[in-house]
Design a protein around this motif. Structure first.
Motif, PDB file in Angstrom:
ATOM      1  N   TRP A   1    -103.452  -3.494 -14.950  1.00 33.45           N
ATOM      2  CA  TRP A   1    -103.836  -4.891 -14.766  1.00 33.45           C
ATOM      3  C   TRP A   1    -104.588  -5.071 -13.451  1.00 33.45           C
ATOM      4  N   GLU A   2    -104.169  -4.391 -12.394  1.00 33.44           N
ATOM      5  CA  GLU A   2    -104.863  -4.505 -11.113  1.00 33.44           C
ATOM      6  C   GLU A   2    -106.324  -4.084 -11.240  1.00 33.44           C
ATOM      7  N   GLU A   3    -106.567  -2.992 -11.934  1.00 33.70           N
ATOM      8  CA  GLU A   3    -107.946  -2.527 -12.133  1.00 33.70           C
ATOM      9  C   GLU A   3    -108.737  -3.535 -12.962  1.00 33.70           C
ATOM     10  N   CYS A   4    -108.132  -4.040 -14.023  1.00 32.77           N
ATOM     11  CA  CYS A   4    -108.788  -5.027 -14.882  1.00 32.77           C
ATOM     12  C   CYS A   4    -109.107  -6.296 -14.095  1.00 32.77           C
ATOM     13  N   SER A   5    -108.157  -6.786 -13.323  1.00 29.37           N
ATOM     14  CA  SER A   5    -108.381  -8.028 -12.565  1.00 29.37           C
ATOM     15  C   SER A   5    -109.470  -7.836 -11.514  1.00 29.37           C
ATOM     16  N   SER A   6    -109.561  -6.654 -10.943  1.00 27.69           N
ATOM     17  CA  SER A   6    -110.632  -6.363  -9.988  1.00 27.69           C
ATOM     18  C   SER A   6    -111.996  -6.442 -10.673  1.00 27.69           C
ATOM     19  N   MET A   7    -112.086  -5.937 -11.896  1.00 31.56           N
ATOM     20  CA  MET A   7    -113.332  -6.030 -12.653  1.00 31.56           C
ATOM     21  C   MET A   7    -113.685  -7.488 -12.940  1.00 31.56           C
TER      22      MET A   7
ATOM     23  N   GLU B   1    -112.827 -10.100 -11.179  1.00 27.65           N
ATOM     24  CA  GLU B   1    -113.268 -10.706  -9.925  1.00 27.65           C
ATOM     25  C   GLU B   1    -114.718 -10.346  -9.607  1.00 27.65           C
ATOM     26  N   ASN B   2    -115.164  -9.204 -10.072  1.00 29.50           N
ATOM     27  CA  ASN B   2    -116.535  -8.751  -9.844  1.00 29.50           C
ATOM     28  C   ASN B   2    -117.467  -9.121 -10.996  1.00 29.50           C
ATOM     29  N   SER B   3    -117.018 -10.059 -11.828  1.00 25.50           N
ATOM     30  CA  SER B   3    -117.798 -10.575 -12.966  1.00 25.50           C
ATOM     31  C   SER B   3    -118.169  -9.498 -13.980  1.00 25.50           C
ATOM     32  N   GLN B   4    -117.354  -8.476 -14.098  1.00 28.29           N
ATOM     33  CA  GLN B   4    -117.561  -7.412 -15.078  1.00 28.29           C
ATOM     34  C   GLN B   4    -116.635  -7.672 -16.271  1.00 28.29           C
ATOM     35  N   ILE B   5    -116.870  -8.792 -16.937  1.00 37.87           N
ATOM     36  CA  ILE B   5    -115.966  -9.259 -17.983  1.00 37.87           C
ATOM     37  C   ILE B   5    -115.931  -8.306 -19.178  1.00 37.87           C
ATOM     38  N   GLU B   6    -117.079  -7.896 -19.654  1.00 32.28           N
ATOM     39  CA  GLU B   6    -117.113  -6.999 -20.811  1.00 32.28           C
ATOM     40  C   GLU B   6    -116.522  -5.637 -20.473  1.00 32.28           C
ATOM     41  N   GLU B   7    -116.823  -5.134 -19.284  1.00 34.62           N
ATOM     42  CA  GLU B   7    -116.252  -3.856 -18.850  1.00 34.62           C
ATOM     43  C   GLU B   7    -114.734  -3.964 -18.735  1.00 34.62           C
ATOM     44  N   ALA B   8    -114.268  -5.106 -18.226  1.00 33.44           N
ATOM     45  CA  ALA B   8    -112.831  -5.328 -18.092  1.00 33.44           C
ATOM     46  C   ALA B   8    -112.160  -5.337 -19.458  1.00 33.44           C
ATOM     47  N   GLN B   9    -112.812  -5.960 -20.441  1.00 38.30           N
ATOM     48  CA  GLN B   9    -112.233  -5.985 -21.788  1.00 38.30           C
ATOM     49  C   GLN B   9    -112.143  -4.571 -22.363  1.00 38.30           C
ATOM     50  N   THR B  10    -113.213  -3.824 -22.263  1.00 33.59           N
ATOM     51  CA  THR B  10    -113.199  -2.444 -22.771  1.00 33.59           C
ATOM     52  C   THR B  10    -112.110  -1.640 -22.069  1.00 33.59           C
ATOM     53  N   TYR B  11    -112.032  -1.789 -20.756  1.00 37.17           N
ATOM     54  CA  TYR B  11    -111.035  -1.056 -19.972  1.00 37.17           C
ATOM     55  C   TYR B  11    -109.610  -1.409 -20.412  1.00 37.17           C
ATOM     56  N   ILE B  12    -109.313  -2.708 -20.519  1.00 34.09           N
ATOM     57  CA  ILE B  12    -107.930  -3.103 -20.792  1.00 34.09           C
ATOM     58  C   ILE B  12    -107.539  -2.806 -22.237  1.00 34.09           C
ATOM     59  N   VAL B  13    -108.483  -2.874 -23.164  1.00 34.24           N
ATOM     60  CA  VAL B  13    -108.177  -2.497 -24.552  1.00 34.24           C
ATOM     61  C   VAL B  13    -107.874  -0.999 -24.621  1.00 34.24           C
ATOM     62  N   ASN B  14    -108.694  -0.188 -23.958  1.00 28.84           N
ATOM     63  CA  ASN B  14    -108.450   1.257 -23.947  1.00 28.84           C
ATOM     64  C   ASN B  14    -107.128   1.593 -23.257  1.00 28.84           C
TER      65      ASN B  14
ATOM     66  N   LEU C   1    -103.231  -7.382 -21.935  1.00 26.27           N
ATOM     67  CA  LEU C   1    -104.205  -8.002 -22.843  1.00 26.27           C
ATOM     68  C   LEU C   1    -104.095  -9.523 -22.822  1.00 26.27           C
ATOM     69  N   LEU C   2    -102.868 -10.027 -22.842  1.00 25.65           N
ATOM     70  CA  LEU C   2    -102.656 -11.479 -22.801  1.00 25.65           C
ATOM     71  C   LEU C   2    -103.156 -12.062 -21.482  1.00 25.65           C
ATOM     72  N   MET C   3    -102.888 -11.367 -20.393  1.00 24.59           N
ATOM     73  CA  MET C   3    -103.340 -11.831 -19.086  1.00 24.59           C
ATOM     74  C   MET C   3    -104.866 -11.791 -18.996  1.00 24.59           C
ATOM     75  N   TYR C   4    -105.470 -10.761 -19.555  1.00 24.29           N
ATOM     76  CA  TYR C   4    -106.932 -10.673 -19.578  1.00 24.29           C
ATOM     77  C   TYR C   4    -107.519 -11.890 -20.298  1.00 24.29           C
ATOM     78  N   ARG C   5    -107.035 -12.166 -21.481  1.00 23.39           N
ATOM     79  CA  ARG C   5    -107.587 -13.294 -22.255  1.00 23.39           C
ATOM     80  C   ARG C   5    -107.369 -14.623 -21.533  1.00 23.39           C
ATOM     81  N   THR C   6    -106.209 -14.807 -20.929  1.00 21.88           N
ATOM     82  CA  THR C   6    -105.921 -16.042 -20.200  1.00 21.88           C
ATOM     83  C   THR C   6    -106.864 -16.195 -19.012  1.00 21.88           C
ATOM     84  N   THR C   7    -107.019 -15.132 -18.256  1.00 21.90           N
ATOM     85  CA  THR C   7    -107.852 -15.162 -17.057  1.00 21.90           C
ATOM     86  C   THR C   7    -109.313 -15.417 -17.402  1.00 21.90           C
TER      87      THR C   7
END
Length: 186
Positions: free
Chosen positions: A7-13, A15-28, A140-146
């Protein structure tokens, strides 16, 4: 809490406006942690439009209460209470200490996302980063909420406040870190 690192890695992405990359990362990451495609699809199938609209409507109300002393607004959502949300209006802000929003004296209750609460309770067994599968589901839930909240905040072009989101007292995802004020003065 070793699973929290995903989650820390995903949230960092985020914060850096890398939304699609964050989704791919957190799903994987969720798949690596043992979350089934069925649960992943269920999480992404939840329609968040009403939730987003309620967050925006209430954010408009929050902005009416902002004073010149206000430094930040934080959306806190309770994963243990069906994603019940509260906006905190904060006169202090500290990048290095999350306690700034807990000491807020003003707040407004906002949307909840019962469907996410049900998924967290049933599929993650209300476990907060304590085992691999529940950690993947919660991430995943936190990603979608954020991201949903981020979509709301992007609608405010001249927002001169720091804005973030959190579901615990140890972390904070910066949604609007840079203070913008593009209004021209004559």
């Amino acid at each position: 809490m070793e699973y929290y690192k995903y989650w820390e890695e995903c949230s960092s992405m985020i914060e850096n406006s890398q939304i699609e990359e964050a989704q791919t990362y957190i799903v994987n990451a969720a798949k690596k942690l043992g979350v089934s495609d069925e649960i992943i699809n269920k999480i992404f199938a939840v329609n968040l439009k009403r939730y987003e609209n309620k967050l925006k409507k209430d954010f408009d109300e929050v902005l009416k209460q902002v004073t010149e002393d206000t430094q930040a607004i934080c959306l806190y959502y309770s994963i243990d209470n069906s994603w019940e949300g509260t906006y905190y209006i904060c006169n202090t802000y500290d990048d290095n200490d999350i306690n700034w929003f807990a000491s807020s004296r003003e707040w407004i209750d906002t949307a909840r996302m019962r469907k996410f609460g049900e998924i967290f309770e049933r599929d993650a067994e209300s476990a907060f980063f304590s085992d691999p599968e529940s950690s993947g589901i919660l991430s995943l839930l936190m990603y979608r909420t954020t991201v949903t909240f981020s979509n709301v905040i992007k609608q405010y072009k001249d927002l001169a406040l720091k804005v973030g989101i959190s579901c615990d007292e140890d972390s904070f995802v910066k949604i609007h870190e840079v203070v913008y004020n593009t209004q021209q003065t004559d």
